[in-house]
Design a protein around this motif. Structure first.
Motif, PDB file in Angstrom:
ATOM      1  N   HIS A   1      65.487  69.951  44.006  1.00  0.00           N
ATOM      2  CA  HIS A   1      66.024  68.601  44.202  1.00  0.00           C
ATOM      3  C   HIS A   1      65.385  67.958  45.427  1.00  0.00           C
ATOM      4  O   HIS A   1      65.271  68.598  46.469  1.00  0.00           O
ATOM      5  N   SER A   2      64.993  66.712  45.282  1.00  0.00           N
ATOM      6  CA  SER A   2      64.585  65.876  46.409  1.00  0.00           C
ATOM      7  C   SER A   2      65.697  64.854  46.581  1.00  0.00           C
ATOM      8  O   SER A   2      65.962  64.055  45.683  1.00  0.00           O
ATOM      9  N   LEU A   3      66.368  64.889  47.723  1.00  0.00           N
ATOM     10  CA  LEU A   3      67.580  64.098  47.912  1.00  0.00           C
ATOM     11  C   LEU A   3      67.344  62.934  48.861  1.00  0.00           C
ATOM     12  O   LEU A   3      66.620  63.052  49.845  1.00  0.00           O
ATOM     13  N   GLU A   4      68.005  61.848  48.544  1.00  0.00           N
ATOM     14  CA  GLU A   4      67.952  60.686  49.417  1.00  0.00           C
ATOM     15  C   GLU A   4      68.940  60.872  50.562  1.00  0.00           C
ATOM     16  O   GLU A   4      69.958  61.545  50.419  1.00  0.00           O
ATOM     17  N   GLY A   5      68.656  60.252  51.695  1.00  0.00           N
ATOM     18  CA  GLY A   5      69.478  60.408  52.883  1.00  0.00           C
ATOM     19  C   GLY A   5      70.887  59.877  52.737  1.00  0.00           C
ATOM     20  O   GLY A   5      71.800  60.289  53.448  1.00  0.00           O
ATOM     21  N   ALA A   6      71.112  58.960  51.805  1.00  0.00           N
ATOM     22  CA  ALA A   6      72.436  58.367  51.644  1.00  0.00           C
ATOM     23  C   ALA A   6      73.403  59.264  50.880  1.00  0.00           C
ATOM     24  O   ALA A   6      74.575  58.933  50.750  1.00  0.00           O
TER      25      ALA A   6
ATOM     26  N   ALA B   1      69.859  79.092  46.928  1.00  0.00           N
ATOM     27  CA  ALA B   1      69.296  77.759  47.121  1.00  0.00           C
ATOM     28  C   ALA B   1      69.363  77.415  48.606  1.00  0.00           C
ATOM     29  O   ALA B   1      70.378  77.646  49.258  1.00  0.00           O
ATOM     30  N   LEU B   2      68.266  76.875  49.123  1.00  0.00           N
ATOM     31  CA  LEU B   2      68.180  76.536  50.536  1.00  0.00           C
ATOM     32  C   LEU B   2      67.982  75.038  50.692  1.00  0.00           C
ATOM     33  O   LEU B   2      67.493  74.364  49.786  1.00  0.00           O
ATOM     34  N   LEU B   3      68.340  74.538  51.854  1.00  0.00           N
ATOM     35  CA  LEU B   3      68.255  73.114  52.144  1.00  0.00           C
ATOM     36  C   LEU B   3      67.382  72.911  53.373  1.00  0.00           C
ATOM     37  O   LEU B   3      67.546  73.606  54.376  1.00  0.00           O
ATOM     38  N   SER B   4      66.453  71.964  53.275  1.00  0.00           N
ATOM     39  CA  SER B   4      65.587  71.637  54.408  1.00  0.00           C
ATOM     40  C   SER B   4      65.538  70.135  54.615  1.00  0.00           C
ATOM     41  O   SER B   4      65.612  69.366  53.655  1.00  0.00           O
ATOM     42  N   ARG B   5      65.397  69.753  55.865  1.00  0.00           N
ATOM     43  CA  ARG B   5      65.162  68.346  56.194  1.00  0.00           C
ATOM     44  C   ARG B   5      63.685  68.033  55.966  1.00  0.00           C
ATOM     45  O   ARG B   5      62.841  68.932  55.960  1.00  0.00           O
ATOM     46  N   ARG B   6      63.397  66.779  55.844  1.00  0.00           N
ATOM     47  CA  ARG B   6      62.021  66.324  55.610  1.00  0.00           C
ATOM     48  C   ARG B   6      61.053  66.874  56.668  1.00  0.00           C
ATOM     49  O   ARG B   6      59.952  67.294  56.350  1.00  0.00           O
ATOM     50  N   ASP B   7      61.479  66.898  57.920  1.00  0.00           N
ATOM     51  CA  ASP B   7      60.610  67.367  59.005  1.00  0.00           C
ATOM     52  C   ASP B   7      60.365  68.875  58.972  1.00  0.00           C
ATOM     53  O   ASP B   7      59.447  69.361  59.610  1.00  0.00           O
TER      54      ASP B   7
ATOM     55  N   PRO C   1      53.991  70.461  54.965  1.00  0.00           N
ATOM     56  CA  PRO C   1      53.374  69.134  54.845  1.00  0.00           C
ATOM     57  C   PRO C   1      52.859  68.796  53.448  1.00  0.00           C
ATOM     58  O   PRO C   1      52.913  67.633  53.038  1.00  0.00           O
ATOM     59  N   VAL C   2      52.375  69.773  52.696  1.00  0.00           N
ATOM     60  CA  VAL C   2      51.838  69.465  51.364  1.00  0.00           C
ATOM     61  C   VAL C   2      52.931  69.143  50.355  1.00  0.00           C
ATOM     62  O   VAL C   2      52.649  68.606  49.292  1.00  0.00           O
ATOM     63  N   ILE C   3      54.180  69.450  50.670  1.00  0.00           N
ATOM     64  CA  ILE C   3      55.282  69.213  49.743  1.00  0.00           C
ATOM     65  C   ILE C   3      55.945  67.863  49.984  1.00  0.00           C
ATOM     66  O   ILE C   3      56.511  67.270  49.071  1.00  0.00           O
ATOM     67  N   VAL C   4      55.869  67.359  51.184  1.00  0.00           N
ATOM     68  CA  VAL C   4      56.558  66.114  51.535  1.00  0.00           C
ATOM     69  C   VAL C   4      55.994  64.963  50.700  1.00  0.00           C
ATOM     70  O   VAL C   4      54.794  64.687  50.745  1.00  0.00           O
ATOM     71  N   PRO C   5      56.841  64.272  49.938  1.00  0.00           N
ATOM     72  CA  PRO C   5      56.341  63.138  49.148  1.00  0.00           C
ATOM     73  C   PRO C   5      56.089  61.917  50.036  1.00  0.00           C
ATOM     74  O   PRO C   5      56.620  61.819  51.146  1.00  0.00           O
TER      75      PRO C   5
ATOM     76  N   ARG D   1      62.264  57.746  51.066  1.00  0.00           N
ATOM     77  CA  ARG D   1      63.691  57.802  50.719  1.00  0.00           C
ATOM     78  C   ARG D   1      64.191  59.238  50.703  1.00  0.00           C
ATOM     79  O   ARG D   1      65.353  59.505  50.962  1.00  0.00           O
ATOM     80  N   PHE D   2      63.319  60.172  50.343  1.00  0.00           N
ATOM     81  CA  PHE D   2      63.709  61.571  50.213  1.00  0.00           C
ATOM     82  C   PHE D   2      63.688  62.234  51.580  1.00  0.00           C
ATOM     83  O   PHE D   2      62.639  62.384  52.202  1.00  0.00           O
ATOM     84  N   THR D   3      64.869  62.635  52.036  1.00  0.00           N
ATOM     85  CA  THR D   3      64.985  63.199  53.383  1.00  0.00           C
ATOM     86  C   THR D   3      65.440  64.650  53.390  1.00  0.00           C
ATOM     87  O   THR D   3      65.383  65.301  54.433  1.00  0.00           O
ATOM     88  N   GLN D   4      65.909  65.160  52.239  1.00  0.00           N
ATOM     89  CA  GLN D   4      66.375  66.544  52.152  1.00  0.00           C
ATOM     90  C   GLN D   4      65.846  67.151  50.862  1.00  0.00           C
ATOM     91  O   GLN D   4      65.691  66.449  49.866  1.00  0.00           O
ATOM     92  N   PHE D   5      65.625  68.464  50.908  1.00  0.00           N
ATOM     93  CA  PHE D   5      65.075  69.143  49.750  1.00  0.00           C
ATOM     94  C   PHE D   5      65.841  70.444  49.515  1.00  0.00           C
ATOM     95  O   PHE D   5      66.080  71.201  50.455  1.00  0.00           O
TER      96      PHE D   5
END
Length: 172
Positions: free
Chosen positions: A80-85, A117-123, A127-131, A135-139
């Motif tokens: 899942h690529s999740l939006e910050g909202a 399942a693990l959760l990561s912030r965009r930062d 780097p190769v995975i970050v779209p 809008r997508f801030t969590q994965f």
């Protein structure tokens, strides 16, 4: 002199439908009675519970973020690529669901055993995975796995590769 008219058999004995209705009502009444007896006995008899209790509001679990490992030759499954909202409670539901689903399907592929399942912030994502879309801030992701086995894991999870399961090499 008036003659009494015959009214037929008593009400409860008229026809098959009435007998069926009575026969169906008896178990219902018995079931309700048993339920009330059981329910009435569930009250605590201990003296500890007789005082006034104060309840504290439930504090929701804080989300735990993980740094995505970016080791050469490994891949992760981005689920899942999740939006910050998105509210934390909904993110928690997705994490719990994906972890439950992996445990349910771990017999399909030994590489899934023990995974959560693990959760990561965009930062904290490789780097190769970050779209490019910001809008997508969590994965939510699984892994890491050897790059050659990652695509088969999507099939083991009954997920569509490239849609709801992206086997992504963390280093290209």
């Amino acid at each position: 002199m008036q003659s009494a008219r015959y009214a037929g058999p008593p009400m409860f004995a008229r026809g098959r439908k009435r007998r069926t209705l009575v026969l169906a009502a008896v178990p219902l009444v018995v079931g309700i009675g048993i339920g009330m007896l059981i329910g009435g006995n569930l009250q605590s008899q201990s003296r500890q519970n007789t005082g006034v209790t104060t309840t504290t509001p439930a504090v929701p679990d804080q989300l735990e973020y993980t740094d995505m490992p970016c080791d050469p030759g490994s891949s992760v499954l981005v689920l899942h690529s999740l939006e910050g909202a998105m509210p934390e409670s909904e993110v928690r539901v997705l994490l719990d669901y994906e972890t439950m689903w992996v445990r349910h399907r771990e017999s399909a592929n030994p590489a899934l055993r023990g995974q959560t399942a693990l959760l990561s912030r965009r930062d904290d994502v490789c780097p190769v995975i970050v779209p490019e879309d910001t809008r997508f801030t969590q994965f939510i992701w699984l892994g890491p796995f050897p790059s050659d086995t990652a695509p088969a894991l999507c099939e083991a999870l009954f997920k569509v590769t490239g849609k709801n399961c992206i086997p992504a090499q963390v280093v290209r």
